[in-house]
Design an enzyme around this catalytic site. Structure first.
Site, PDB file in Angstrom:
ATOM      1  N   ARG A 114       0.816  -1.222   0.000  1.00 45.20           N
ATOM      2  CA  ARG A 114       0.000   0.000   0.000  1.00 45.20           C
ATOM      3  C   ARG A 114       0.844   1.264   0.000  1.00 45.20           C
ATOM      4  O   ARG A 114       0.356   2.343  -0.307  1.00 45.20           O
ATOM      5  CB  ARG A 114      -0.920   0.021   1.218  1.00 45.20           C
ATOM      6  CG  ARG A 114      -1.891  -1.148   1.279  1.00 45.20           C
ATOM      7  CD  ARG A 114      -2.564  -1.229   2.628  1.00 45.20           C
ATOM      8  NE  ARG A 114      -1.532  -1.472   3.647  1.00 45.20           N
ATOM      9  CZ  ARG A 114      -1.681  -1.219   4.943  1.00 45.20           C
ATOM     10  NH1 ARG A 114      -2.802  -0.704   5.391  1.00 45.20           N
ATOM     11  NH2 ARG A 114      -0.720  -1.476   5.787  1.00 45.20           N
ATOM     12  N   GLU A 118      18.212  38.336  12.695  1.00 48.76           N
ATOM     13  CA  GLU A 118      18.671  37.702  11.457  1.00 48.76           C
ATOM     14  C   GLU A 118      20.129  38.028  11.167  1.00 48.76           C
ATOM     15  O   GLU A 118      20.585  39.146  11.400  1.00 48.76           O
ATOM     16  CB  GLU A 118      17.875  38.227  10.252  1.00 48.76           C
ATOM     17  CG  GLU A 118      16.512  37.669  10.089  1.00 48.76           C
ATOM     18  CD  GLU A 118      15.837  38.198   8.819  1.00 48.76           C
ATOM     19  OE1 GLU A 118      16.349  39.160   8.190  1.00 48.76           O
ATOM     20  OE2 GLU A 118      14.805  37.646   8.456  1.00 48.76           O
ATOM     21  N   ASP A 173      19.308  37.863  -0.358  1.00 45.36           N
ATOM     22  CA  ASP A 173      20.383  36.883  -0.197  1.00 45.36           C
ATOM     23  C   ASP A 173      21.599  37.232  -1.040  1.00 45.36           C
ATOM     24  O   ASP A 173      22.736  36.982  -0.639  1.00 45.36           O
ATOM     25  CB  ASP A 173      19.895  35.476  -0.551  1.00 45.36           C
ATOM     26  CG  ASP A 173      19.004  34.878   0.532  1.00 45.36           C
ATOM     27  OD1 ASP A 173      18.828  35.513   1.596  1.00 45.36           O
ATOM     28  OD2 ASP A 173      18.477  33.778   0.318  1.00 45.36           O
ATOM     29  N   ARG A 181      18.367  29.088  -1.291  1.00 48.28           N
ATOM     30  CA  ARG A 181      17.897  29.858  -0.142  1.00 48.28           C
ATOM     31  C   ARG A 181      18.980  29.782   0.927  1.00 48.28           C
ATOM     32  O   ARG A 181      19.330  28.716   1.394  1.00 48.28           O
ATOM     33  CB  ARG A 181      16.577  29.306   0.384  1.00 48.28           C
ATOM     34  CG  ARG A 181      15.427  29.459  -0.598  1.00 48.28           C
ATOM     35  CD  ARG A 181      14.116  28.997   0.043  1.00 48.28           C
ATOM     36  NE  ARG A 181      13.019  29.024  -0.890  1.00 48.28           N
ATOM     37  CZ  ARG A 181      12.169  30.037  -1.038  1.00 48.28           C
ATOM     38  NH1 ARG A 181      12.323  31.124  -0.299  1.00 48.28           N
ATOM     39  NH2 ARG A 181      11.186  29.976  -1.904  1.00 48.28           N
ATOM     40  N   TYR A 218      10.729  22.457   7.908  1.00 48.15           N
ATOM     41  CA  TYR A 218      11.665  22.464   9.026  1.00 48.15           C
ATOM     42  C   TYR A 218      11.012  22.895  10.325  1.00 48.15           C
ATOM     43  O   TYR A 218      10.107  23.705  10.361  1.00 48.15           O
ATOM     44  CB  TYR A 218      12.912  23.280   8.732  1.00 48.15           C
ATOM     45  CG  TYR A 218      12.734  24.698   8.262  1.00 48.15           C
ATOM     46  CD1 TYR A 218      13.043  25.768   9.100  1.00 48.15           C
ATOM     47  CD2 TYR A 218      12.301  24.987   6.972  1.00 48.15           C
ATOM     48  CE1 TYR A 218      12.931  27.077   8.663  1.00 48.15           C
ATOM     49  CE2 TYR A 218      12.195  26.294   6.525  1.00 48.15           C
ATOM     50  CZ  TYR A 218      12.505  27.334   7.382  1.00 48.15           C
ATOM     51  OH  TYR A 218      12.389  28.627   6.948  1.00 48.15           O
ATOM     52  N   GLN A 224       8.298  25.960  16.454  1.00 48.11           N
ATOM     53  CA  GLN A 224       7.789  26.563  15.228  1.00 48.11           C
ATOM     54  C   GLN A 224       8.094  25.647  14.054  1.00 48.11           C
ATOM     55  O   GLN A 224       9.212  25.139  13.935  1.00 48.11           O
ATOM     56  CB  GLN A 224       8.456  27.926  15.007  1.00 48.11           C
ATOM     57  CG  GLN A 224       7.986  28.672  13.781  1.00 48.11           C
ATOM     58  CD  GLN A 224       8.610  30.053  13.683  1.00 48.11           C
ATOM     59  OE1 GLN A 224       8.775  30.741  14.681  1.00 48.11           O
ATOM     60  NE2 GLN A 224       8.947  30.464  12.483  1.00 48.11           N
ATOM     61  N   ASP A 225       7.100  25.421  13.187  1.00 48.20           N
ATOM     62  CA  ASP A 225       7.289  24.682  11.943  1.00 48.20           C
ATOM     63  C   ASP A 225       7.178  25.648  10.780  1.00 48.20           C
ATOM     64  O   ASP A 225       6.323  26.537  10.784  1.00 48.20           O
ATOM     65  CB  ASP A 225       6.211  23.595  11.767  1.00 48.20           C
ATOM     66  CG  ASP A 225       6.394  22.403  12.679  1.00 48.20           C
ATOM     67  OD1 ASP A 225       7.440  22.293  13.344  1.00 48.20           O
ATOM     68  OD2 ASP A 225       5.482  21.560  12.723  1.00 48.20           O
TER      69      ASP A 225
END
Length: 181
Positions: free
Chosen positions: A23, A143, A170, A59, A132, A47-48
């Site tokens: 299956r 940051e 970036d 990224r 993540y 946090q997800d």
């Protein structure tokens, strides 16, 4: 689950135990008690996050500093990426070194990146859904980052540099040695 530490202390590749039959398959993607026991740490994820990207997107390299530093447990739900962690821990014997791991929906591997590391990934498939878990909340003021193509890091992102999809933010990040001394 099988846990393998990389050459960078604290970064682990995690291979879940898959239960397959005609299956399909089933596996437990995360169990906090089992995870902490096998890793020998005490991490509580709060946090997800999830992203969708197309082939050639890069990224990173990102991190958060100070009270908002984050450890991450990452995996790919669809597609394939090259996931990269760079040791930015002053005093670490592997400071400034990186490790790269191919994560895909097919191999179901997960990668644990502890606090004190930069993190990024490149998309090797037509599309990828990247997931993540973070052990700390996002805080814009905390940051930091390093430009993905820093020659001092010499990361092979396995994508054509001329066609790489890089955000303007970036692309303008500083070099590693300008941020971490």
């Amino acid at each position: 689950m099988k846990v393998t530490e990389t050459r960078l202390r604290g970064c682990f590749i995690i291979e879940p135990q898959l239960f397959k039959d005609e299956r399909g398959y089933f596996f437990e993607s995360f169990n906090e008690a089992r995870f902490n026991e096998r890793m020998g740490i005490s991490t509580h994820f709060v946090q997800d996050n999830q992203s969708f990207s197309t082939r050639g997107v890069i990224r990173g390299l990102h991190a958060q500093t100070g009270d908002f530093a984050q450890a991450k447990l990452v995996r790919v739900l669809q597609g394939e990426v090259l996931d990269v962690a760079v040791d930015a821990r002053p005093g670490s014997p592997t400071f400034g070194q990186h490790v790269a791991v191919t994560l895909s929906a097919a191999n179901q591997l997960q990668f644990f990146i502890p606090r004190g590391f930069l993190h990024g990934f490149s998309v090797l498939s037509n599309t990828a859904v990247f997931f993540y878990k973070c052990d700390n909340y996002y805080n814009k003021a905390s940051e930091t980052g390093v430009v993905y193509n820093d020659p001092g890091l010499n990361i092979n992102w396995q994508v054509d540099a001329d066609k790489a999809g890089i955000s303007p933010k970036d692309a303008e990040l500083p070099f590693f040695n300008d941020v971490f001394k």
